[in-house]
Design a protein around this motif. Structure first.
Motif, PDB file in Angstrom:
ATOM      1  N   SER A 198      -1.594 -24.806  51.600  1.00 21.50           N
ATOM      2  CA  SER A 198      -2.210 -23.610  51.016  1.00 21.50           C
ATOM      3  C   SER A 198      -2.018 -23.536  49.512  1.00 21.50           C
ATOM      4  O   SER A 198      -2.902 -23.077  48.780  1.00 21.50           O
ATOM      5  CB  SER A 198      -1.627 -22.354  51.673  1.00 21.50           C
ATOM      6  OG  SER A 198      -0.231 -22.243  51.407  1.00 21.50           O
ATOM      7  N   ASP A 209      -5.187 -20.222  53.816  1.00 21.49           N
ATOM      8  CA  ASP A 209      -5.309 -19.346  52.658  1.00 21.49           C
ATOM      9  C   ASP A 209      -3.924 -18.830  52.265  1.00 21.49           C
ATOM     10  O   ASP A 209      -3.223 -18.213  53.080  1.00 21.49           O
ATOM     11  CB  ASP A 209      -6.228 -18.165  52.991  1.00 21.49           C
ATOM     12  CG  ASP A 209      -6.626 -17.367  51.765  1.00 21.49           C
ATOM     13  OD1 ASP A 209      -5.982 -17.536  50.706  1.00 21.49           O
ATOM     14  OD2 ASP A 209      -7.569 -16.569  51.857  1.00 21.49           O
ATOM     15  N   PRO A 312     -12.712 -18.251  51.199  1.00 23.84           N
ATOM     16  CA  PRO A 312     -11.383 -18.136  50.594  1.00 23.84           C
ATOM     17  C   PRO A 312     -11.253 -18.974  49.330  1.00 23.84           C
ATOM     18  O   PRO A 312     -11.721 -20.101  49.254  1.00 23.84           O
ATOM     19  CB  PRO A 312     -10.447 -18.655  51.691  1.00 23.84           C
ATOM     20  CG  PRO A 312     -11.207 -18.485  52.956  1.00 23.84           C
ATOM     21  CD  PRO A 312     -12.648 -18.693  52.606  1.00 23.84           C
ATOM     22  N   GLY A 314      -8.036 -18.572  47.613  1.00 22.32           N
ATOM     23  CA  GLY A 314      -6.599 -18.551  47.358  1.00 22.32           C
ATOM     24  C   GLY A 314      -6.174 -17.421  46.451  1.00 22.32           C
ATOM     25  O   GLY A 314      -4.997 -17.273  46.141  1.00 22.32           O
TER      26      GLY A 314
END
Length: 361
Positions: A198, A209, A312, A314
């Motif tokens: 991640s 994520d 996503p 991050g």
């Protein structure tokens, strides 16, 4: 005694002997009593005694209180206005700590636009505590393999993890959450794999994520308004598997943000609201491979509002202006409603209602 002496005795008994004491009259006794009641020498017929000046303590105290009140108003005008139901939307003061799960959503607030000066204006979070103070830690008692002192330490470290993951200013700017990672069991393979993937991937999936555990904003896209993040939530605990201390955290974070390049007085303010449920296991080292001062993650779930609805990245992406508008055909949710748990029916992680339409922010 001779007859002459006896006759003189009888006569003096009736008429009184010369020099015998005489009983004072009533007036004389009253004058003597008044003189005894006075201190100092008696006043002459033309003597004048001025009246004693009256103390004005009451007026002095009232004047001092007025000066202090004016000083407070001058130094903290916004807070004083909020006390009397002004621009904060009629708040009634800070809420007490959350000692048990709420049964309903907070009451409606006036629909007031947040500003740089008052980023929580018109929001229930205006009455919440700041930062770590909003995370309630219960009293410790011996549980599982831990005595009360160890439970107290584990609860404190559990809150430290939430602070390091959701309130650390460097993590909020997108830096690596070093302090939070240090509290995770390095021998828990699935979590360590999640961390490696991640935090290094430029295109995370919903399962990888980093926002599932850490709050992050892209510095070039958004910045926090001021230094305050409002929080509300609590820790609970029980005995878990193999005698472990299982700690559950349920905390909502409210992040006021503004566009990174907009420093104007009328800059837009958007509140990103994030609710996290994290279950942590403080294992018995005699039964589980672990390291001192670290815990294993049992589950973690996330609900967010105004954090982005696209794939996503991050990072939380506040929808400034017309960018990334939330759809209007989705279910409507109240991001401040903490009366129901986050839906984790799909497994140990969840992104919740990130793209649902919020009834308020």
């Amino acid at each position: 005694m001779s007859d002459e002496e006896w006759e003189r005795f009888l006569r003096e008994s009736v008429t009184g002997a010369a020099g015998a004491p005489v009983e004072p009259s009533a007036r004389a006794r009253e004058v003597e009593r008044r003189l005894r009641g006075r201190s100092g020498p008696p006043e002459g017929p033309r003597t004048y005694s001025p009246a004693r000046p009256r103390r004005r303590t009451g007026w002095f105290v009232a004047g001092l209180v007025t000066v202090v009140a004016l000083l407070v108003v001058g130094l903290f005008p916004q807070q004083v206005v909020g006390w009397f139901g002004g621009s904060d939307g009629g708040q009634d003061g800070p809420l007490a700590a959350e000692s048990e799960g709420p049964r309903e959503a907070p009451g409606a607030e006036p629909d007031l636009r947040p500003t740089l000066a008052e980023p929580f204006r018109g929001s229930p979070a205006a009455r919440w505590a700041d930062g770590a103070a909003g995370i309630t830690v219960p009293p410790a008692r011996a549980t599982g393999w831990m005595d009360a002192a160890r439970v107290e330490r584990a609860l404190r470290q559990s809150r430290d993890f939430l602070v390091a993951a959701g309130l650390d200013s460097r993590v909020l700017r997108g830096e690596r959450p070093t302090k939070a990672i240090a509290l995770l069991n390095p021998h828990q393979k699935d979590v360590q794999q999640y961390l490696r993937t991640s935090l290094s991937s430029k295109a995370p999936t919903p399962e990888t994520d980093p926002l599932l555990l850490f709050s992050r904003f892209r510095p070039e896209q958004a910045r926090l308004v001021g230094d305050l993040v409002k929080t509300r939530g609590r820790l609970t605990y029980r005995e878990g598997k193999r005698g472990a201390l299982e700690v559950t955290a349920d905390v909502t974070f409210v992040y006021p943000t503004t566009p990174a390049g907009d420093d104007g007085r009328d800059a837009e303010v958007v509140r990103t609201i994030v609710r996290r449920e994290v279950v942590m296991s403080w294992d018995d080292p005699a039964k589980v491979v672990t390291e001192p001062g670290t815990m294993s993650l049992v589950s973690y779930a996330l609900d967010m509002t105004n954090g982005g609805c696209s794939a996503p990245t991050g990072y939380f992406v506040p929808p400034f202006g017309t960018a990334d508008e939330q759809p209007t055909d989705e279910a409507r949710v109240d991001p401040y409603d903490r009366s129901e748990p986050i839906d984790t029916s799909d497994g140990t992680t969840s992104t919740g209602n990130g793209c649902a339409t919020a009834t308020r922010s």
